[in-house]
Design a protein around this motif. Sequence first.
Motif, PDB file in Angstrom:
ATOM      1  N   ASN A 268      74.624  42.447  16.707  1.00 26.99           N
ATOM      2  CA  ASN A 268      73.585  41.538  16.191  1.00 26.99           C
ATOM      3  C   ASN A 268      73.790  41.287  14.695  1.00 26.99           C
ATOM      4  O   ASN A 268      73.687  40.161  14.202  1.00 26.99           O
ATOM      5  CB  ASN A 268      72.188  42.140  16.381  1.00 26.99           C
ATOM      6  CG  ASN A 268      71.752  42.099  17.841  1.00 26.99           C
ATOM      7  OD1 ASN A 268      72.470  41.588  18.689  1.00 26.99           O
ATOM      8  ND2 ASN A 268      70.579  42.639  18.126  1.00 26.99           N
ATOM      9  N   GLN A 269      74.078  42.370  13.987  1.00 29.42           N
ATOM     10  CA  GLN A 269      74.239  42.294  12.535  1.00 29.42           C
ATOM     11  C   GLN A 269      75.461  41.446  12.172  1.00 29.42           C
ATOM     12  O   GLN A 269      75.422  40.645  11.243  1.00 29.42           O
ATOM     13  CB  GLN A 269      74.420  43.737  12.018  1.00 29.42           C
ATOM     14  CG  GLN A 269      74.212  43.919  10.549  1.00 29.42           C
ATOM     15  CD  GLN A 269      72.817  43.544  10.124  1.00 29.42           C
ATOM     16  OE1 GLN A 269      71.895  43.495  10.940  1.00 29.42           O
ATOM     17  NE2 GLN A 269      72.650  43.233   8.851  1.00 29.42           N
ATOM     18  N   LEU A 270      76.524  41.617  12.946  1.00 30.88           N
ATOM     19  CA  LEU A 270      77.742  40.843  12.693  1.00 30.88           C
ATOM     20  C   LEU A 270      77.443  39.351  12.826  1.00 30.88           C
ATOM     21  O   LEU A 270      77.857  38.544  11.984  1.00 30.88           O
ATOM     22  CB  LEU A 270      78.834  41.257  13.689  1.00 30.88           C
ATOM     23  CG  LEU A 270      80.093  40.393  13.616  1.00 30.88           C
ATOM     24  CD1 LEU A 270      80.914  40.720  12.382  1.00 30.88           C
ATOM     25  CD2 LEU A 270      80.943  40.577  14.867  1.00 30.88           C
ATOM     26  N   LEU A 271      76.705  38.985  13.871  1.00 28.59           N
ATOM     27  CA  LEU A 271      76.401  37.564  14.065  1.00 28.59           C
ATOM     28  C   LEU A 271      75.608  37.024  12.876  1.00 28.59           C
ATOM     29  O   LEU A 271      75.842  35.902  12.419  1.00 28.59           O
ATOM     30  CB  LEU A 271      75.639  37.333  15.376  1.00 28.59           C
ATOM     31  CG  LEU A 271      75.362  35.852  15.630  1.00 28.59           C
ATOM     32  CD1 LEU A 271      76.659  35.081  15.877  1.00 28.59           C
ATOM     33  CD2 LEU A 271      74.415  35.656  16.800  1.00 28.59           C
ATOM     34  N   THR A 272      74.677  37.818  12.363  1.00 24.87           N
ATOM     35  CA  THR A 272      73.895  37.367  11.199  1.00 24.87           C
ATOM     36  C   THR A 272      74.839  37.082  10.027  1.00 24.87           C
ATOM     37  O   THR A 272      74.685  36.077   9.320  1.00 24.87           O
ATOM     38  CB  THR A 272      72.873  38.471  10.794  1.00 24.87           C
ATOM     39  OG1 THR A 272      72.115  38.790  11.946  1.00 24.87           O
ATOM     40  CG2 THR A 272      71.971  38.020   9.683  1.00 24.87           C
ATOM     41  N   ILE A 273      75.825  37.943   9.832  1.00 21.83           N
ATOM     42  CA  ILE A 273      76.774  37.750   8.723  1.00 21.83           C
ATOM     43  C   ILE A 273      77.616  36.491   8.970  1.00 21.83           C
ATOM     44  O   ILE A 273      77.834  35.679   8.077  1.00 21.83           O
ATOM     45  CB  ILE A 273      77.662  39.008   8.561  1.00 21.83           C
ATOM     46  CG1 ILE A 273      76.795  40.151   8.033  1.00 21.83           C
ATOM     47  CG2 ILE A 273      78.859  38.750   7.650  1.00 21.83           C
ATOM     48  CD1 ILE A 273      77.460  41.504   8.026  1.00 21.83           C
ATOM     49  N   ILE A 274      78.050  36.313  10.215  1.00 24.49           N
ATOM     50  CA  ILE A 274      78.849  35.124  10.548  1.00 24.49           C
ATOM     51  C   ILE A 274      78.023  33.861  10.319  1.00 24.49           C
ATOM     52  O   ILE A 274      78.503  32.882   9.738  1.00 24.49           O
ATOM     53  CB  ILE A 274      79.329  35.207  12.023  1.00 24.49           C
ATOM     54  CG1 ILE A 274      80.447  36.240  12.137  1.00 24.49           C
ATOM     55  CG2 ILE A 274      79.778  33.848  12.536  1.00 24.49           C
ATOM     56  CD1 ILE A 274      80.864  36.562  13.562  1.00 24.49           C
ATOM     57  N   GLN A 275      76.778  33.885  10.747  1.00 29.60           N
ATOM     58  CA  GLN A 275      75.950  32.687  10.588  1.00 29.60           C
ATOM     59  C   GLN A 275      75.666  32.417   9.115  1.00 29.60           C
ATOM     60  O   GLN A 275      75.614  31.265   8.691  1.00 29.60           O
ATOM     61  CB  GLN A 275      74.664  32.833  11.401  1.00 29.60           C
ATOM     62  CG  GLN A 275      74.961  32.712  12.892  1.00 29.60           C
ATOM     63  CD  GLN A 275      73.763  32.931  13.791  1.00 29.60           C
ATOM     64  OE1 GLN A 275      72.948  33.816  13.509  1.00 29.60           O
ATOM     65  NE2 GLN A 275      73.664  32.177  14.854  1.00 29.60           N
ATOM     66  N   GLY A 276      75.532  33.475   8.338  1.00 25.47           N
ATOM     67  CA  GLY A 276      75.353  33.324   6.884  1.00 25.47           C
ATOM     68  C   GLY A 276      76.589  32.683   6.278  1.00 25.47           C
ATOM     69  O   GLY A 276      76.494  31.776   5.450  1.00 25.47           O
ATOM     70  N   ALA A 277      77.761  33.104   6.736  1.00 20.47           N
ATOM     71  CA  ALA A 277      79.014  32.540   6.217  1.00 20.47           C
ATOM     72  C   ALA A 277      79.152  31.085   6.643  1.00 20.47           C
ATOM     73  O   ALA A 277      79.648  30.247   5.892  1.00 20.47           O
ATOM     74  CB  ALA A 277      80.195  33.349   6.725  1.00 20.47           C
ATOM     75  N   ALA A 278      78.681  30.751   7.840  1.00 20.67           N
ATOM     76  CA  ALA A 278      78.791  29.380   8.344  1.00 20.67           C
ATOM     77  C   ALA A 278      78.005  28.422   7.472  1.00 20.67           C
ATOM     78  O   ALA A 278      78.398  27.276   7.269  1.00 20.67           O
ATOM     79  CB  ALA A 278      78.281  29.308   9.781  1.00 20.67           C
ATOM     80  N   VAL A 279      76.888  28.899   6.928  1.00 16.90           N
ATOM     81  CA  VAL A 279      76.062  28.043   6.077  1.00 16.90           C
ATOM     82  C   VAL A 279      76.821  27.704   4.803  1.00 16.90           C
ATOM     83  O   VAL A 279      76.815  26.577   4.332  1.00 16.90           O
ATOM     84  CB  VAL A 279      74.735  28.765   5.719  1.00 16.90           C
ATOM     85  CG1 VAL A 279      73.961  27.993   4.668  1.00 16.90           C
ATOM     86  CG2 VAL A 279      73.903  28.971   6.969  1.00 16.90           C
TER      87      VAL A 279
END
Length: 384
Positions: free
Chosen positions: A366-377
């Motif tokens: 879950n945490q990894l996805l949050t980081i990926i989505q933050g990077a996508a922004v």
Amino acid sequence: MNSFSYWEQQGFGQADWVVIGAGFVGLQSARKIKEAYPKQRVMVLDSHAIGNAASLRNAGFACFGSAGEMLDEIGRTSLAEALQLYENRYLGIQILRERYGSTAIGYEPCGGMEVFLPEKPDEFTAIESRLDFLNKELKTIHNSDAYHVSNPIETGMRVLKTAISSPLEGSILTHQLYSCIRQDALSIGVELYEGMQVLTFNESSEWIEICLSNLMPIRTRQIVLCTNGFTPKLLPAIDLNPARGQVFVTNALSKQPLNGIYHADKGYLYFRSLGDRILIGGGRNQDFLEETTTEMAVTDTIRTYIKAYMERVVLPGQTIRFQYEWSGIMGMHENRNPIIRQESERVFLAVRMGGMGVALSAWVANQLLTIIQGAAVTDKRSGY
Ligand SMILES: Cc1cc2nc3c(=O)[nH]c(=O)nc-3n(C[C@H](O)[C@H](O)[C@H](O)COP(=O)(O)OP(=O)(O)OC[C@H]3O[C@@H](n4cnc5c(N)ncnc54)[C@H](O)[C@@H]3O)c2cc1C
């Protein structure tokens, strides 16, 4: 010119995401990425069929840290980091139970017990004197006491008459959990390819070229390393060491007195009931240097130590035979908190699960996805 066919290269040569490692973390991370970006191609590559590292080689404890381990962790890191780790393990188990169902993963709310040798009462006293403090700190996480003093005598073990129970802990059946996680990832459209050992990868502004031991060329927009104890082979500077854990399971016993999961020696020894058998593992602290390895092996040193503990302490006076024995590799550090981060523009990491990665894995994904989505922004070029 490589010898892979046109079809092989057309079919499998390109992905949006390549997750390296089909353990609990890799499969759950791939699942989260696919769920978030359903149109993108998400592949998981692993060197071995059905994995070979930790996720199918653990002890199946659904645990968050015994009182002794928590105090040890606080001593090695800090109170804040130890509490965070406990909370993330606790949350991870709750996610697994909710997502797959307790029955499907073989979860038993059996509780845990930390036991002490009769000749070392000071070890118990030192921990007991800090129980109120630990309970107060941990209460905000699950609103009940994490630990209480209990009596282990009815187990028949040759241990101190006082132990410390952790009623919120449980056990799982590892193969059932692995199967749930694997099926879940496949059913959502994650592609899983085994027998694919990644030797290295080269990042350019557009792609990452992955070099496999079988020379199959694959290029991808992003990779996620979920290679846990093997990560230093791909990223030598990473703050993590491999740590081998050895596990033994007895023959079927005519009388099996245990019920639940047990911790001893600050968590370096662990054992549990497994039907009419006992599973026992650990002992890494008997030879830290030799156990800092990625080599899968069961050694005489650890087998002898574990067998002696079984015959002296767990089933005193009995002669024990092990029907199963194996080893697995953990990703370890003084600080047991996992590394979850963006390493470079196209490379993400979710590694270093310590000794309780079953518990951590769902939370980590879950945490990894949050980081990926933050990077996508912040990075539109990557094609998320
Ligand atoms: C003996 C033992 C007992 C344990 N007991 C417990 C327990 O009771 N409770 C608990 O919570 N945790 C326990 N753990 C820890 C837990 O099993 C791990 O933390 C967890 O499984 C880690 O999952 P992972 O997906 O990060 O890594 P792994 O399961 O190690 O998966 C990593 C995968 O990456 C693959 N890989 C590595 N390098 C490459 C490469 N270059 N190319 C392709 N593939 C690669 C490997 O083949 C492997 O399948 C135990 C671990 C061990 C070893």
